[in-house]
Design an enzyme around this catalytic site. Structure first.
Site, mmCIF file in Angstrom:
data_model
loop_
_atom_site.group_PDB
_atom_site.id
_atom_site.type_symbol
_atom_site.label_atom_id
_atom_site.label_comp_id
_atom_site.label_asym_id
_atom_site.label_seq_id
_atom_site.Cartn_x
_atom_site.Cartn_y
_atom_site.Cartn_z
ATOM 1 C CB CYS A 85 0.879 -2.321 -4.959
ATOM 2 S SG CYS A 85 -0.581 -2.197 -6.011
ATOM 3 C CG HIS A 102 4.041 -1.302 -8.740
ATOM 4 N ND1 HIS A 102 4.302 -2.397 -7.957
ATOM 5 C CD2 HIS A 102 2.694 -1.253 -8.898
ATOM 6 C CE1 HIS A 102 3.162 -3.001 -7.660
ATOM 7 N NE2 HIS A 102 2.176 -2.323 -8.206
#
Length: 489
Positions: free
Chosen positions: A338, A435
């Site tokens: 991310c 994630h």
């Protein structure tokens, strides 16, 4: 009629989250339709939850996702209607019922809280309509009377919803009798009347040694003790709620693979690392500001960030950019997740000032990509496959910005048919917006084997379920759950 009980703490980090999760699992074992609820949470560890009637998902605290798992139900945005995500020392992004609502500095937020109570009560009514029992978690402490005006997190909610309270004290930090009695003394009469008993948490040693303490608390407060809970070692196998735990993490024993993780100032969703920590041959080292990235690390993981540009600038101030370049020069592997993925590129641009006043920063240059921040946030649970090993992946996306460049032609994953992330030409640097990538057991094992490490056959998700079951079993022995149910209304 739906019953409810609320756990509030004498302070932050007294263990409310784990206790609520464990009690949720106890209630589920008793075949009760149980749901968790936290009116207001503050954490950059977020999860993606169902957003009824809308495509995609909404954000809630990761702790409520865990508690929903303990209940055996999908997570809902109504389990955590107000989520504060700190993005500077003074201000936070405000997420209401899963969607970004605005931003506010601390003092301004105190004035905004009464406006958010309607959303809290709306979510509360929706959630209790589907449950036999709701277990509510407070935030911080009701003894923070300087924050009492307009409160939606503790007694403000308890009184508005008429939910009785159990106070949790942490004996491990010391002064638990003073914390309990002091809370009794400092609360206004109307708030004090909401408390129906207390729990002692994180006890070590012979519980009978605290018998006199229980009598003392009873003499001062009149509250019954509903249980003394020992230090639950099983809790270490659960995802952590927020970055408070990072302050206590020490270095583990040396193992075959050292994974270095720079602790970013606005680190987010760092439970991405938990599956690696669970591997018997992997040592995860959290590198704090002022420390160097260890030269013997085989893998560096740059985790998510709530403020990518600010953390990227701080990354350089710490000298970690030089350490990372040296690591790469030694043939080391790098993974960015991310915000960490965004940092690995050539540049991060924020033309609209979404993250703050700095509108552009030079990236670390390990991937030939660039990121541009965009106002609309991507929030969704995903089913994916590894682009390089074709293993199934399950995870979630929570990010601002769009990343593109030549290295994106070598994606790290395929999410719902579209490429995600990027790889360096030699495959040793990987970036992804996904994630939870290491929670996929088959992928994690194959990835570790590519680094020369034999994986230990860990079933990460089953380990979480087992830990919840073990915690529930201990709570059934140590806590008077029937008394808790009798108190609930």
């Amino acid at each position: 009629m739906t019953r409810a009980i609320m756990l509030q703490g004498t302070g932050s980090d007294v263990g409310k989250t784990v206790l609520v999760a464990g009690l949720c699992r106890v209630a589920r074992r008793r075949r009760l339709a149980v749901r968790p609820f936290k009116p207001q949470n503050m954490s950059n560890n977020a999860a993606v939850a169902d957003l009824p009637g809308e495509a995609g998902g909404g954000e809630i605290g990761r702790a409520q996702w865990l508690q929903a798992l303990a209940c055996g139900v999908p997570a809902s945005v109504h389990m955590n209607p107000v989520l504060l995500k700190p993005q500077s020392d003074a201000g936070s992004q405000i997420v209401v019922q899963g969607r970004v609502w605005g931003e506010a500095r601390g003092r301004d937020y105190q004035r905004l809280k009464p406006q958010l109570m309607s959303a809290v009560m709306d979510s509360w009514e929706r959630l209790r309509a589907e449950a036999d029992l709701v277990l509510v978690e407070g935030a911080g402490s009701p003894a923070e009377i300087n924050l009492r005006a307009g409160d939606i997190a503790n007694m403000g909610f308890a009184r508005a919803a008429n939910v009785p309270v159990i106070l949790v004290g942490d004996i491990d930090r010391g002064g638990v009798i003073a914390s309990l009695v002091g809370t009794h003394a400092i609360l206004p009469d109307e708030d004090r009347a909401m408390i129906s008993g207390y729990l002692i948490n994180k006890f070590r040693g012979d519980v009978s040694l605290f018998d006199d303490g229980i009598r003392a608390v009873g003499n001062f407060t009149g509250w019954p003790c509903l249980g003394v809970v020992p230090w639950l070692t099983e809790a270490s196998r659960l995802p952590a709620e927020d970055s408070v735990v990072l302050e206590r993490l020490g270095r583990g024993e040396a193992r075959a693979l050292k994974v270095a993780v720079p602790v970013l100032r606005r680190i987010a969703n760092f439970d991405d690392l938990d599956p690696l920590k669970a591997e018997p041959q992997v040592e995860v080292v959290m590198v704090r500001p002022g420390e160097r990235l260890p030269v013997d690390a085989g893998l560096v993981v740059i985790p998510g960030s709530k403020s990518t540009i600010a953390d990227l600038l701080a990354f350089r101030e710490n000298g970690w950019d030089k350490d990372l370049a040296a690591h790469r020069g030694r043939g080391g592997h790098v993974v960015g997740i991310c915000g960490g993925y965004q940092m690995l590129g050539r540049a991060v641009r924020d033309p609209d000032g979404i993250e703050g006043p700095v509108k552009q920063a030079q990236g670390l240059g390990l991937l030939d990509v660039e990121t541009v921040m965009e106002p609309e946030k991507t929030v969704r649970n995903t089913h994916a496959r590894s682009a390089i090993r074709d293993f199934p992946l399950e995870g979630y996306e929570i990010h601002l910005g769009h990343t593109e460049g030549p290295d994106c032609e070598r994606p790290s994953a395929i999410i719902d048919g579209r490429p995600d992330g990027a790889m360096s030409p030699d495959g040793k640097v990987m970036g992804t917006y996904l994630h939870g990538i290491f929670a996929a057991d088959a992928f994690r094992r194959a990835y570790l084997e590519s680094l020369g490490i034999g994986a230990g056959g860990v079933d990460y998700r089953a380990g979480i379920e087992a830990a919840l079951d073990e915690i529930a079993g201990r709570l059934e022995e140590l806590v008077d759950f029937d008394a808790i149910l009798a108190i609930a209304r």
